[in-house]
Design a protein around this motif. Structure first.
Motif, PDB file in Angstrom:
ATOM      1  N   VAL A   5       0.839  -1.189   0.000  1.00 16.14           N
ATOM      2  CA  VAL A   5       0.000   0.000   0.000  1.00 16.14           C
ATOM      3  C   VAL A   5       0.875   1.240   0.000  1.00 16.14           C
ATOM      4  O   VAL A   5       1.657   1.456   0.931  1.00 16.14           O
ATOM      5  N   GLU A   6       0.732   2.063  -1.036  1.00 13.64           N
ATOM      6  CA  GLU A   6       1.512   3.278  -1.190  1.00 13.64           C
ATOM      7  C   GLU A   6       0.781   4.473  -0.580  1.00 13.64           C
ATOM      8  O   GLU A   6      -0.445   4.537  -0.589  1.00 13.64           O
ATOM      9  N   SER A   7       1.559   5.442  -0.096  1.00 12.67           N
ATOM     10  CA  SER A   7       0.999   6.679   0.424  1.00 12.67           C
ATOM     11  C   SER A   7       2.070   7.759   0.397  1.00 12.67           C
ATOM     12  O   SER A   7       3.237   7.484   0.138  1.00 12.67           O
ATOM     13  N   GLY A   8       1.672   8.998   0.673  1.00 11.01           N
ATOM     14  CA  GLY A   8       2.618  10.093   0.818  1.00 11.01           C
ATOM     15  C   GLY A   8       2.720  11.041  -0.357  1.00 11.01           C
ATOM     16  O   GLY A   8       3.432  12.042  -0.276  1.00 11.01           O
ATOM     17  N   GLY A   9       2.028  10.749  -1.448  1.00 12.25           N
ATOM     18  CA  GLY A   9       2.066  11.637  -2.591  1.00 12.25           C
ATOM     19  C   GLY A   9       1.289  12.916  -2.336  1.00 12.25           C
ATOM     20  O   GLY A   9       0.626  13.077  -1.317  1.00 12.25           O
TER      21      GLY A   9
END
Length: 123
Positions: A5-9
């Motif tokens: 799970v990607e985040s932070g953009g």
């Protein structure tokens, strides 16, 4: 299937910085080399960086070298991509996923993609 799970953009001005995060299931970082990929509008998805599961060695493509830093925190089962000196051409959706081959030898994956996280660089 390995679920990451990607985040932070987000939206940032040129020369700004971001830190993207990739949350991984337990033991993932011990078993798989992980790659960061991005897909710019109207472009094909490309690999930009990867990290080895055995010793943490990293690799970067020339276009991001010296600006991107790939790291991991095994105690938190999390990977990070620190991006400095952002350029408009860095705009795109960023993904993390397991690689089928050792980091630095190619970009073959298991073709399991999450939603990614959007990075937009604009003034």
């Amino acid at each position: 299937q390995v679920q990451l799970v990607e985040s932070g953009g987000g939206l940032v001005q040129p020369e700004g910085s971001l830190r993207l995060s990739c949350a991984a299931p337990e033991f993932t970082l011990d078993y798989y080399d992980i790659g960061w990929f991005r897909q710019a509008p109207g472009k094909e998805r490309e690999g930009v960086s990867c990290i080895s599961s055995d010793d943490g060695t990293t690799y970067y493509v020339d276009s991001v070298k010296s600006r991107f830093t790939f790291s991991r925190d095994n105690t938190k089962n999390t990977l990070y991509l620190k991006i400095n000196s952002l350029k408009p051409e860095d705009t795109g959706v960023y993904y993390c996923t397991a690689l089928r081959q050792p980091c630095g030898t190619g970009w073959s994956t298991y073709d399991y993609w999450g939603q990614g996280t959007q990075v937009t660089v604009s003034s």
